[in-house]
Design a protein around this motif. Structure first.
Motif, PDB file in Angstrom:
ATOM      1  N   ASN A 150      12.978  13.453  -8.662  1.00 52.52           N
ATOM      2  CA  ASN A 150      11.580  13.892  -8.975  1.00 52.52           C
ATOM      3  C   ASN A 150      10.942  12.584  -9.636  1.00 52.52           C
ATOM      4  O   ASN A 150       9.808  12.244  -9.433  1.00 52.52           O
ATOM      5  N   LEU A 151      11.572  11.763 -10.599  1.00 55.24           N
ATOM      6  CA  LEU A 151      10.859  10.688 -11.033  1.00 55.24           C
ATOM      7  C   LEU A 151      10.500   9.490 -10.052  1.00 55.24           C
ATOM      8  O   LEU A 151       9.383   9.196 -10.187  1.00 55.24           O
ATOM      9  N   GLY A 152      11.443   9.415  -9.025  1.00 53.56           N
ATOM     10  CA  GLY A 152      11.265   8.473  -8.185  1.00 53.56           C
ATOM     11  C   GLY A 152      10.025   8.826  -7.127  1.00 53.56           C
ATOM     12  O   GLY A 152       9.132   7.979  -6.661  1.00 53.56           O
ATOM     13  N   VAL A 153       9.904  10.217  -6.897  1.00 55.27           N
ATOM     14  CA  VAL A 153       8.989  10.677  -6.238  1.00 55.27           C
ATOM     15  C   VAL A 153       7.673  10.704  -6.683  1.00 55.27           C
ATOM     16  O   VAL A 153       6.597  10.356  -5.955  1.00 55.27           O
ATOM     17  N   ILE A 154       7.455  10.508  -8.204  1.00 52.09           N
ATOM     18  CA  ILE A 154       6.128  10.139  -8.750  1.00 52.09           C
ATOM     19  C   ILE A 154       5.594   8.934  -8.397  1.00 52.09           C
ATOM     20  O   ILE A 154       4.388   8.712  -7.990  1.00 52.09           O
ATOM     21  N   PHE A 155       6.645   7.776  -8.370  1.00 53.13           N
ATOM     22  CA  PHE A 155       6.149   6.503  -7.862  1.00 53.13           C
ATOM     23  C   PHE A 155       5.768   6.279  -6.571  1.00 53.13           C
ATOM     24  O   PHE A 155       4.731   5.652  -6.195  1.00 53.13           O
ATOM     25  N   LEU A 156       6.677   7.019  -5.925  1.00 50.96           N
ATOM     26  CA  LEU A 156       6.332   7.079  -4.240  1.00 50.96           C
ATOM     27  C   LEU A 156       5.014   7.550  -3.866  1.00 50.96           C
ATOM     28  O   LEU A 156       4.182   7.015  -3.270  1.00 50.96           O
ATOM     29  N   SER A 157       4.766   8.876  -4.668  1.00 50.09           N
ATOM     30  CA  SER A 157       3.260   9.577  -4.220  1.00 50.09           C
ATOM     31  C   SER A 157       2.213   8.497  -4.604  1.00 50.09           C
ATOM     32  O   SER A 157       1.264   8.748  -4.141  1.00 50.09           O
ATOM     33  N   LEU A 158       2.171   8.005  -5.986  1.00 55.76           N
ATOM     34  CA  LEU A 158       1.338   7.106  -6.206  1.00 55.76           C
ATOM     35  C   LEU A 158       0.894   5.875  -5.483  1.00 55.76           C
ATOM     36  O   LEU A 158      -0.026   5.770  -5.100  1.00 55.76           O
ATOM     37  N   GLY A 159       2.164   5.353  -4.956  1.00 51.55           N
ATOM     38  CA  GLY A 159       1.937   4.335  -4.151  1.00 51.55           C
ATOM     39  C   GLY A 159       1.163   4.581  -2.870  1.00 51.55           C
ATOM     40  O   GLY A 159       0.379   4.046  -2.004  1.00 51.55           O
ATOM     41  N   CYS A 160       1.644   5.756  -2.328  1.00 47.48           N
ATOM     42  CA  CYS A 160       1.372   6.355  -1.028  1.00 47.48           C
ATOM     43  C   CYS A 160      -0.170   6.714  -0.731  1.00 47.48           C
ATOM     44  O   CYS A 160      -0.954   6.636  -0.034  1.00 47.48           O
ATOM     45  N   ILE A 161      -0.669   7.379  -2.237  1.00 41.64           N
ATOM     46  CA  ILE A 161      -1.957   7.889  -2.234  1.00 41.64           C
ATOM     47  C   ILE A 161      -2.760   6.541  -2.138  1.00 41.64           C
ATOM     48  O   ILE A 161      -3.967   6.622  -1.407  1.00 41.64           O
ATOM     49  N   VAL A 162      -2.453   5.385  -2.680  1.00 43.71           N
ATOM     50  CA  VAL A 162      -3.224   4.119  -2.569  1.00 43.71           C
ATOM     51  C   VAL A 162      -3.330   3.649  -1.230  1.00 43.71           C
ATOM     52  O   VAL A 162      -4.422   3.175  -0.636  1.00 43.71           O
ATOM     53  N   PHE A 163      -2.127   3.644  -0.775  1.00 45.00           N
ATOM     54  CA  PHE A 163      -2.073   3.158   0.759  1.00 45.00           C
ATOM     55  C   PHE A 163      -2.863   3.988   1.780  1.00 45.00           C
ATOM     56  O   PHE A 163      -3.575   3.534   2.431  1.00 45.00           O
ATOM     57  N   SER A 164      -2.899   5.426   1.585  1.00 45.47           N
ATOM     58  CA  SER A 164      -3.689   6.075   2.380  1.00 45.47           C
ATOM     59  C   SER A 164      -5.067   6.058   2.129  1.00 45.47           C
ATOM     60  O   SER A 164      -5.809   6.155   3.288  1.00 45.47           O
ATOM     61  N   TRP A 165      -5.408   5.647   1.004  1.00 49.73           N
ATOM     62  CA  TRP A 165      -6.945   5.600   0.695  1.00 49.73           C
ATOM     63  C   TRP A 165      -7.345   4.337   1.156  1.00 49.73           C
ATOM     64  O   TRP A 165      -8.407   4.384   1.809  1.00 49.73           O
ATOM     65  N   LEU A 166      -6.527   3.174   1.336  1.00 48.88           N
ATOM     66  CA  LEU A 166      -6.898   1.920   2.167  1.00 48.88           C
ATOM     67  C   LEU A 166      -6.812   2.400   3.586  1.00 48.88           C
ATOM     68  O   LEU A 166      -8.034   1.648   4.134  1.00 48.88           O
ATOM     69  N   PHE A 167      -6.137   2.970   3.991  1.00 50.47           N
ATOM     70  CA  PHE A 167      -5.860   3.318   5.386  1.00 50.47           C
ATOM     71  C   PHE A 167      -7.360   4.217   5.967  1.00 50.47           C
ATOM     72  O   PHE A 167      -8.289   3.795   6.881  1.00 50.47           O
ATOM     73  N   LEU A 168      -7.704   5.046   5.031  1.00 49.15           N
ATOM     74  CA  LEU A 168      -8.881   5.880   5.183  1.00 49.15           C
ATOM     75  C   LEU A 168     -10.234   4.844   4.999  1.00 49.15           C
ATOM     76  O   LEU A 168     -11.259   5.004   6.132  1.00 49.15           O
ATOM     77  N   LYS A 169     -10.199   3.836   4.139  1.00 51.59           N
ATOM     78  CA  LYS A 169     -11.251   3.004   4.061  1.00 51.59           C
ATOM     79  C   LYS A 169     -11.465   2.008   5.184  1.00 51.59           C
ATOM     80  O   LYS A 169     -12.562   1.743   5.826  1.00 51.59           O
ATOM     81  N   SER A 170     -10.337   1.625   5.599  1.00 55.33           N
ATOM     82  CA  SER A 170     -10.060   0.550   6.648  1.00 55.33           C
ATOM     83  C   SER A 170     -10.481   1.153   8.363  1.00 55.33           C
ATOM     84  O   SER A 170     -11.076   0.250   8.951  1.00 55.33           O
ATOM     85  N   ARG A 171     -10.310   2.496   8.412  1.00 57.38           N
ATOM     86  CA  ARG A 171     -10.507   2.919   9.730  1.00 57.38           C
ATOM     87  C   ARG A 171      -9.390   2.365  10.535  1.00 57.38           C
ATOM     88  O   ARG A 171      -9.492   2.224  11.892  1.00 57.38           O
ATOM     89  N   TYR A 172      -8.140   1.745  10.227  1.00 57.52           N
ATOM     90  CA  TYR A 172      -7.323   1.232  11.032  1.00 57.52           C
ATOM     91  C   TYR A 172      -6.731   1.908  12.304  1.00 57.52           C
ATOM     92  O   TYR A 172      -5.980   2.000  13.035  1.00 57.52           O
TER      93      TYR A 172
END
Length: 233
Positions: A150-172
């Motif tokens: 569960n602790l690891g998933v917190i870091f995973l979700s934070l990183g992936c939220i940011v990556f997803s935001w960048l994908f949304l911004k880029s329109r790649y």
């Protein structure tokens, strides 16, 4: 809208990320349904210990599968950083570090699985602890493994939220897919917090289902279609 041109290194990194998404998902499914997870009997330390002892090779293969996934997480962090660096270098670096933190936490908790094996198979412990005590200790290390996950998933979700935001911004990738990723990992983050604060609450029990669907989808998309030049209009 900003035009984030794509170079060859980004295209290669996107394909690598797609392959790693699918590899990590395969390792996760194996670990949960065929490997380590399939040998844990809910609320029964004695049956869990017996199940592991009867399937030692499978349990060890599950550990190797977990380590493969955690090593792949770091490769994923690097690949996504290369893809999304032109969109936001600092944010992409932050997301990559969060994914590395996740892999580090999950790698460390794998030691708990190895400790479970030692308790069950090393005869030295049988001379110090009773069989019931060994079963209880195995169960304790299983519980701390789950808590560490569960602790690891917190870091995973934070990183992936940011990556997803960048994908949304880029329109790649299609914005609908990127938006689904943003939602999925937000749900994962909230669910992991709920599981820690209210462990007996069933609300957080399936918090990673949406993320699993997203990772299969984006993995196939990046591997087959890759990333596309964003439209300028």
């Amino acid at each position: 809208m900003a035009n984030f041109a794509i170079d060859r290194s980004q295209r290669v990194a996107a394909r690598v990320a797609g392959a790693l998404y699918l590899l990590l998902m395969a390792c996760g499914v194996f670990g949960e349904f065929s490997g380590r997870g399939s040998l844990i009997v809910d609320n029964d330390p004695a049956k869990t210990a017996s199940s592991i002892l009867n399937h030692l090779t499978l349990f060890r293969i599950g550990i190797v599968s977990d380590l493969t996934a955690f090593a792949g997480d770091i490769g994923m962090a690097v690949a996504l950083y290369v893809v999304l660096r032109p969109v936001g270098r600092n944010l992409a670096l932050l997301a990559a570090f969060w994914r590395v933190a996740e892999a580090s936490v999950l790698g460390v908790i794998t030691l708990h699985s190895l400790t479970m094996l030692l308790l069950l198979t090393d005869p030295r412990y049988a001379t110090v602890f009773s069989s019931q005590q060994i079963q209880s200790l195995v169960w304790l290390f299983n519980d701390t493994h789950d808590a560490g996950y569960n602790l690891g998933v917190i870091f995973l979700s934070l990183g992936c939220i940011v990556f997803s935001w960048l994908f949304l911004k880029s329109r790649y990738i299609p914005r609908l897919l990127a938006g689904f990723g943003l939602l999925s990992y937000a749900v994962m983050f909230v669910g992991s917090i709920v599981a820690i604060v209210w462990p007996d609450n069933s609300i957080g029990s399936n918090f990673d289902d949406l993320a699993g669907i997203y990772e299969i989808t984006i993995g196939l998309w990046l591997l087959i279609r890759g990333i596309r030049e964003p439209r300028t209009s």
